[in-house]
Every structure is written in structure tokens, then in C-alpha cells.
Design a protein around this motif. Structure first.
Motif, PDB file in Angstrom:
ATOM      1  N   GLY A 126       0.855  -1.178   0.000  1.00  0.00           N
ATOM      2  CA  GLY A 126       0.000   0.000   0.000  1.00  0.00           C
ATOM      3  C   GLY A 126       0.891   1.228   0.000  1.00  0.00           C
ATOM      4  O   GLY A 126       1.610   1.472   0.967  1.00  0.00           O
ATOM      5  N   ILE A 127       0.892   1.987  -1.096  1.00  0.00           N
ATOM      6  CA  ILE A 127       1.703   3.198  -1.208  1.00  0.00           C
ATOM      7  C   ILE A 127       0.816   4.377  -0.829  1.00  0.00           C
ATOM      8  O   ILE A 127      -0.189   4.658  -1.492  1.00  0.00           O
ATOM      9  N   VAL A 128       1.195   5.080   0.243  1.00  0.00           N
ATOM     10  CA  VAL A 128       0.411   6.208   0.737  1.00  0.00           C
ATOM     11  C   VAL A 128       1.259   7.468   0.637  1.00  0.00           C
ATOM     12  O   VAL A 128       2.395   7.495   1.113  1.00  0.00           O
ATOM     13  N   VAL A 129       0.699   8.493   0.005  1.00  0.00           N
ATOM     14  CA  VAL A 129       1.342   9.807  -0.015  1.00  0.00           C
ATOM     15  C   VAL A 129       0.447  10.747   0.781  1.00  0.00           C
ATOM     16  O   VAL A 129      -0.756  10.849   0.510  1.00  0.00           O
ATOM     17  N   ALA A 130       1.039  11.398   1.797  1.00  0.00           N
ATOM     18  CA  ALA A 130       0.282  12.264   2.701  1.00  0.00           C
ATOM     19  C   ALA A 130       0.896  13.656   2.725  1.00  0.00           C
ATOM     20  O   ALA A 130       2.117  13.805   2.643  1.00  0.00           O
ATOM     21  N   ASP A 131       0.042  14.657   2.862  1.00  0.00           N
ATOM     22  CA  ASP A 131       0.517  16.043   2.795  1.00  0.00           C
ATOM     23  C   ASP A 131      -0.316  16.905   3.756  1.00  0.00           C
ATOM     24  O   ASP A 131      -1.541  16.760   3.828  1.00  0.00           O
ATOM     25  N   ILE A 132       0.363  17.792   4.492  1.00  0.00           N
ATOM     26  CA  ILE A 132      -0.346  18.693   5.409  1.00  0.00           C
ATOM     27  C   ILE A 132      -1.174  19.695   4.598  1.00  0.00           C
ATOM     28  O   ILE A 132      -0.663  20.315   3.662  1.00  0.00           O
ATOM     29  N   ASP A 133      -2.424  19.855   4.994  1.00  0.00           N
ATOM     30  CA  ASP A 133      -3.302  20.816   4.312  1.00  0.00           C
ATOM     31  C   ASP A 133      -2.966  22.248   4.735  1.00  0.00           C
ATOM     32  O   ASP A 133      -2.717  22.516   5.915  1.00  0.00           O
ATOM     33  N   PHE A 137      -4.635  12.442   1.989  1.00  0.00           N
ATOM     34  CA  PHE A 137      -3.934  11.190   1.737  1.00  0.00           C
ATOM     35  C   PHE A 137      -4.329  10.607   0.385  1.00  0.00           C
ATOM     36  O   PHE A 137      -5.476  10.736  -0.044  1.00  0.00           O
ATOM     37  N   GLY A 138      -3.366   9.951  -0.251  1.00  0.00           N
ATOM     38  CA  GLY A 138      -3.633   9.167  -1.453  1.00  0.00           C
ATOM     39  C   GLY A 138      -3.059   7.774  -1.262  1.00  0.00           C
ATOM     40  O   GLY A 138      -1.886   7.630  -0.905  1.00  0.00           O
ATOM     41  N   LEU A 139      -3.876   6.748  -1.464  1.00  0.00           N
ATOM     42  CA  LEU A 139      -3.451   5.364  -1.265  1.00  0.00           C
ATOM     43  C   LEU A 139      -3.598   4.585  -2.564  1.00  0.00           C
ATOM     44  O   LEU A 139      -4.685   4.542  -3.138  1.00  0.00           O
ATOM     45  N   PHE A 140      -2.510   3.983  -3.001  1.00  0.00           N
ATOM     46  CA  PHE A 140      -2.570   3.083  -4.149  1.00  0.00           C
ATOM     47  C   PHE A 140      -2.067   1.723  -3.690  1.00  0.00           C
ATOM     48  O   PHE A 140      -0.964   1.600  -3.157  1.00  0.00           O
ATOM     49  N   GLU A 174      -8.097  18.404  -4.268  1.00  0.00           N
ATOM     50  CA  GLU A 174      -9.068  19.082  -5.125  1.00  0.00           C
ATOM     51  C   GLU A 174     -10.497  18.893  -4.632  1.00  0.00           C
ATOM     52  O   GLU A 174     -11.370  19.737  -4.878  1.00  0.00           O
ATOM     53  N   MET A 175     -10.737  17.805  -3.911  1.00  0.00           N
ATOM     54  CA  MET A 175     -12.088  17.515  -3.423  1.00  0.00           C
ATOM     55  C   MET A 175     -12.378  18.182  -2.076  1.00  0.00           C
ATOM     56  O   MET A 175     -13.424  17.937  -1.480  1.00  0.00           O
ATOM     57  N   GLY A 176     -11.460  19.013  -1.578  1.00  0.00           N
ATOM     58  CA  GLY A 176     -11.744  19.747  -0.349  1.00  0.00           C
ATOM     59  C   GLY A 176     -10.795  19.498   0.799  1.00  0.00           C
ATOM     60  O   GLY A 176     -10.997  20.035   1.890  1.00  0.00           O
ATOM     61  N   LYS A 177      -9.779  18.674   0.586  1.00  0.00           N
ATOM     62  CA  LYS A 177      -8.750  18.398   1.604  1.00  0.00           C
ATOM     63  C   LYS A 177      -9.323  17.560   2.757  1.00  0.00           C
ATOM     64  O   LYS A 177     -10.513  17.324   2.847  1.00  0.00           O
ATOM     65  N   ASN A 178      -8.408  17.138   3.642  1.00  0.00           N
ATOM     66  CA  ASN A 178      -8.751  16.276   4.776  1.00  0.00           C
ATOM     67  C   ASN A 178      -9.523  15.051   4.309  1.00  0.00           C
ATOM     68  O   ASN A 178     -10.552  14.673   4.876  1.00  0.00           O
ATOM     69  N   ARG A 179      -9.021  14.458   3.230  1.00  0.00           N
ATOM     70  CA  ARG A 179      -9.677  13.298   2.635  1.00  0.00           C
ATOM     71  C   ARG A 179      -8.648  12.216   2.317  1.00  0.00           C
ATOM     72  O   ARG A 179      -7.456  12.492   2.215  1.00  0.00           O
ATOM     73  N   LEU A 180      -9.172  11.040   2.113  1.00  0.00           N
ATOM     74  CA  LEU A 180      -8.363   9.912   1.651  1.00  0.00           C
ATOM     75  C   LEU A 180      -8.944   9.412   0.346  1.00  0.00           C
ATOM     76  O   LEU A 180     -10.111   9.015   0.285  1.00  0.00           O
TER      77      LEU A 180
END
Length: 422
Positions: free
Chosen positions: A272-279, A367-370, A396-402
Motif C-alpha cells: 500500500g503506497i500512501v502519499v500524505a501532505d499537510i493541508d 492522503f492518497g493510497l494506491f 481538489e475535493m476539499g482536503k482532509n480526505r483519503l
């Protein structure tokens, strides 16, 4: 500094007077010259096996020393001659190689004085104690252990006096801690080795004497080589750790991420590759300052790390962006864990100092999970790109999302995306 020099010279003068006004060399001249030559030869050979430690402005050489045995055999005057020749050989060698300390000349007189004084006292104690232990089992070795204990304590007291005068030791606790650094095992080794050397000297067993010197040299050389190899490995590991560690957060950096991805490309794992970024990270920097921004990044890294197992990897892949590689989990497990982390970030504000006040700052992250199984058609680097695209979708969908996506094992193309923020 002046006080320590006066002490060094005074110690030398007192020890020299003690030796000169003693009963003289207690063995025949030919025997003494032979013993002196052997001891000087091996003392010079052993010199490069010493370990150097620094205390303030003074360097201390911890090396093999056999002054006790030659001192007990020849008396204080014979010991003085040996120490003067040997210590000045060391002095001129250091001058030639430009490795001397600023006060090397005074240190030379100190070394002569301290060894002659302590071992001269041991000489008189030996003749006082030997008759008392003559009928005691292993009495000779008990005496040798007592003498080494006495000479070691005297040596430490002389050094503590020097360090007290130079200001490198200021309290009794520091002095006691310095004495505690002495190894009892080393003292035992020195006692038994000097004891054997003394017995060989008294019985005129020159071949045994030389053999013991050679044996000690080979053993010490072997241990030194192994110690240096171990030290070099530790230093290499340390430099490698520094090269692969992000200094702000203490987690792995982008260089290590690239290295680990190359390794994982050869596996057949499901990852599971997760890329996370502070909003809205820029807002934190603009509203407060970069020091608070750094605290936010450190807090984010610590929060991410607190949810991961020892098999997972966490990397700082950008400014406020982190990449997680989740291993040995199903897609559902990775999805649930990533969602748990997102909520954990949202619900764990951090404390920061700003304008002489302690403030509490909350923030969120996207977060983005692939998720996919490693295969020849899709590299982990490409999987990382997909995860990064999913992170952008969360932003793009509003942040604080996965945003997540799974590639089934039987397919080599991404499946439909799933967007969650609950």
C-alpha cells in the motif's frame, strides 16, 4: 596552566631524586643493559597500539605498560633510566610527525615523573609485602594485584591533580567518575603480565621473556585490528544513517525511499503506497513563523510513525509531504489504517511556542493510497505516481480526505477510485 606545569616538573624532580638516592640498580650491568634493550624495543613497538582519549586540552594515551616489572627488577634508578630514554624517544617521534600536544615537553616530564614515582613506591611496597605473603597460596600474585591497584590509584590521582589545575575537573564527582573509568580487567591483565615478566627476569629466562612480549604484541595487535574494523563499520553505518535520515524529523529521506523502492521492485509483495501532505501548510508558516512550521512537520511525522509497524516504511518525500509503504496487509487493512491515521492527525493538535506563549495548533492532512502487487509491468515508482495523483485528487475535493485505488492482482491497470472522508 602555569600551576599544572609546576606540578609536572615538581613530580619529575621528586621522582628523579627518589631514584638517584635509592640503592642504585639492583642487578648486574650486563643483565640490566639486556633487560633495558628488550623493554625499550617492545615499548616502542607497543606505542602504536595505544588508545588516545582527550580530556579537555590534554590527550591521554592508554597503552600497554610494563614499567612495574622492570622497576621491581632493577630498582627505581633502573626504572628512571628506562622511562627517560623511552619517553624522550616518544617526544622526538611526536615532534617529527607533528602530533605533539602544545605542552608535550612538560607532558614528557610528567610521564617520567608519574611512572617512576608510582612504581618506586611499588618497589618498596613489594619488598615490604613479599615476606608477609611468602607462605600464602598464590601470595606473589596477590602482591602483584595489590601493587597494580596502588600504582593505578596513584596514576589517577596524579592525573586528577593535573586536570584540577587546568580546570578540566572541577568537582569531586568528576574526579570519582574519572577513577571509575579504569577497567578492573585491564588491571588484572597488567598485574599478571608484569608478574610473569618479573619471574622470567629473575630466573634469566630471556627466551620466555621475549616470547611473552611477542605474544602480548600479537594479541594486542589482533584486538586492535578487530576494534578498528568494528569502529570503521560503526562509522560507516553512522554515515549511511546520516545520509538516509531527514534531519528535521528523524525519519527516512527521499534518497532512502528511492533505494528501498529499488529493492522492493524485486519482491512479489502486495504494497500500500500512501502519499500524505499537510493541508494549508503555507498558512501555518504565514500565520506564525517557519519554526512553528517545522514543529508542525515534526508533529506530523511523529503522528504518522505512531500508527505504523516495524515492517512499514515512512519517508519524508518533500517539504510537508510524506510517503508510507504499508507491507503485509490487505487492501482493506491499508485503507482502514490510512483512514485511522487521517483522523488521528485531525484530532491531535500540537503545542508550539509563539511570541513567548504556548499555543495549540490543529491541522489536517490529505492522503492518497494506491494498493497493488509488485509485478514486472508496474514498477513501484509508477505506483508512487498513482498514489501522488490520488493525493492531488483529495486536495481538489476539499482536503482532509483519503482517496484510494486498488489494482487487483490479475490486472495491470488501476481499478476505479474510491473517495472517502468519513
Amino acid at each position: 596552566m602555569q600551576g599544572s606545569r609546576i606540578f609536572m616538573i615538581s613530580l619529575f624532580v621528586i621522582s628523579a631524586c627518589t631514584a638517584v638516592f635509592s640503592e642504585g640498580i639492583s642487578v648486574e650491568s650486563s643483565v640490566y643493559i639486556k633487560a633495558l634493550g628488550i623493554y625499550l624495543l617492545f615499548a616502542c613497538l607497543y606505542y602504536h597500539l595505544r588508545i588516545i582519549s582527550r580530556n579537555g586540552n590534554t590527550s591521554i594515551d592508554y597503552g600497554i605498560n610494563y614499567s612495574l616489572s622492570i622497576g621491581l627488577f632493577t630498582g627505581p634508578l633502573g626504572l628512571l633510566i628506562f622511562e627517560v630514554i623511552y619517553r624522550f624517544c616518544v617526544y622526538f617521534y611526536k615532534k617529527h610527525t607533528k602530533t605533539e600536544d602544545p605542552d608535550e615537553f612538560f607532558h614528557t616530564f610528567y610521564n617520567i615523573g608519574s611512572f617512576v614515582m608510582s612504581n618506586s613506591i611499588a618497589f618498596y611496597l613489594f619488598h615490604l609485602l613479599s615476606p608477609l605473603f611468602k607462605g600464602v597460596p598464590f601470595g606473589f600474585w596477590v602482591v602483584m594485584l595489590l601493587l597494580i591497584t596502588v600504582t593505578s590509584l596513584l596514576s589517577d590521582l596524579f592525573l586528577i591533580t593535573v586536570f584540577k589545575l587546568t580546570g578540566d575537573i572541577k568537582t569531586k564527582v568528576e574526579a570519582i567518575d574519572f577513577i571509575k573509568t579504569r577497567s578492573v580487567l585491564d588491571m588484572g591483565k597488567i598485574a599478571f603480565t608484569n608478574g610473569l615478566l618479573l619471574l622470567f627476569l629473575k630466573e634469566g629466562k630471556w627466551e620466555m621473556l621475549i616470547s611473552l612480549f611477542i605474544l602480548n604484541y600479537l594479541v594486542s595487535r589482533s584486538f586492535l585490528s578487530k576494534s578498528q574494523m568494528l569502529q570503521n563499520k560503526i562509522e560507516r553505518d553512522k554515515f549511511e544513517q546520516m545520509a538516509y535520515t531527514d534531519f528535521l524529523t528523524g525519519v527516512f529521506n527521499r534518497a532512502y525511499m528511492d533505494k528501498k523502492m529499488t529493492e522492493l521492485n524485486q519482491s512479489d509483495e502486495s504494497l500500500g503506497i500512501v502519499v500524505a501532505d499537510i493541508d494549508k501548510f503555507k498558512r501555518i508558516n504565514d500565520s506564525y513563523n517557519h519554526a512553528v512550521g517545522d514543529q508542525a512537520i515534526r508533529h506530523f511525522a511523529d503522528t504518522l510513525k505512531s500508527y505504523l509497524s516495524k515492517d512499514d516504511y515512512l519517508f519524508r518525500s518533500g517539504g510537508e509531504e510524506f510517503t508510507i509503504i504499508m507491507r503485509f496487509r490487505t487492501y482493506e487493512e491499508c485503507l482502514n489504517l490510512a483512514q485511522k491515521i487521517r483522523k488521528g492527525v485531525e484530532n491531535s493538535p500540537f503545542q508550539a511556542d509563539f511570541k513567548e506563549e504556548s499555543i495549540s495548533i490543529s491541522y489536517t492532512a490529505s492522503f492518497g493510497l494506491f494498493y497493488y502487487s509488485v509485478n514486472d509491468l508496474l514498477s513501484i515508482e509508477k505506483a508512487y505516481v498513482y498514489a501522488d495523483q490520488l493525493l492531488l485528487q483529495s486536495k481538489e475535493m476539499g482536503k482532509n480526505r483519503l482517496s484510494s485505488r486498488e489494482e487487483p492482482a490479475y490486472l495491470h491497470r488501476p481499478a476505479e477510485a474510491v473517495l472517502t472522508n468519513a
